[in-house]
Scaffold this motif. Sequence first.
Motif, PDB file in Angstrom:
ATOM      1  N   THR A 147       0.870  -1.181   0.000  1.00 45.90           N
ATOM      2  CA  THR A 147       0.000   0.000   0.000  1.00 45.90           C
ATOM      3  C   THR A 147       0.898   1.219   0.000  1.00 45.90           C
ATOM      4  OG1 THR A 147      -1.902   1.103   1.059  1.00 45.90           O
ATOM      5  CG2 THR A 147      -0.249   0.102   2.520  1.00 45.90           C
ATOM      6  N   GLU A 148       0.503   2.264  -0.714  1.00 42.83           N
ATOM      7  CA  GLU A 148       1.317   3.469  -0.787  1.00 42.83           C
ATOM      8  C   GLU A 148       0.458   4.642  -1.250  1.00 42.83           C
ATOM      9  OE1 GLU A 148       4.233   3.681  -4.099  1.00 42.83           O
ATOM     10  OE2 GLU A 148       3.404   1.749  -4.747  1.00 42.83           O
ATOM     11  N   VAL A 168      -4.290   7.032  -2.939  1.00 41.53           N
ATOM     12  CA  VAL A 168      -4.041   5.900  -2.059  1.00 41.53           C
ATOM     13  C   VAL A 168      -4.150   4.626  -2.886  1.00 41.53           C
ATOM     14  CG1 VAL A 168      -4.709   4.687   0.040  1.00 41.53           C
ATOM     15  CG2 VAL A 168      -5.020   7.165  -0.116  1.00 41.53           C
ATOM     16  N   ALA A 242      -0.732   3.478   4.382  1.00 42.88           N
ATOM     17  CA  ALA A 242       0.133   4.008   3.331  1.00 42.88           C
ATOM     18  C   ALA A 242       0.532   5.410   3.759  1.00 42.88           C
ATOM     19  CB  ALA A 242      -0.617   4.049   1.999  1.00 42.88           C
TER      20      ALA A 242
END
Length: 249
Positions: A147-148, A168, A242
């Motif tokens: 996730t980032e 996101v 994230a």
Amino acid sequence: MTKLKVILFVCVLSLLSASVSWAHFGMLIPDTDALSQDKRSVNLILAFAHPFERQGMELEKPNKFFVVADNEERTDLSGSLKKIDLMGHTAWHASYTPTGPGLYAFVFDPVPYKEDAENNYIRHITKVVVDGYGEGENWNTPLGLKTEIVPLTRPFGNYAGNVFQGVVMLDGEPAPFTRVEVEYYNKDGARKAPEERMVTQEVIADSNGVFTFVCPWKGWWGFAGLNADAELYKGRELELGAVIWVEMK
């Protein structure tokens, strides 16, 4: 006021105080967001904390700590980590000297933090982007993390008061309607929130995973897009964060 009423009043205040819950943030703070001929190395602090209130928590040595140069070459930096104390808790320090100009994205992936107050574990995959010698390009390219936040605003060289936008991402796809917590690193304690609910700001990403926030003060701002992992971790929900840090000047 009778003695009984005083006791009840104190109990209510205690319960209200206990209900205050500040946001958790993985923190990855460099001493600069731009390298130059006069500043060729970057020093980074890795921590887990409530950044506005300057309340630290223990951060075990991260599972992963690396840098991605120009969205391609990944270099493991975990061997460079040195244990330090920050806000009265275990944190980590590292230094890095790049070999040339370009875009440098630093990332740490922590050992999930056990949060008994929320009956869950917390895994904040945290990154920050440093511009090397004015050659940082393609800063909106995903790194392929679990996730980032992929920035839509350049994540360096910003004025205080600028809008910051990001997407996101979760498992390589935009995560619609994600709750994004925003907090300021109140490093010197100079800022005071008028009330508890203003310590952490919140925005909701739109149907494309895009969120927008205006950063009013100079300094470092953290953005944490929060989702639950599809699988439990040690029998508890795992919060996937994230996280990206951006400096406003």
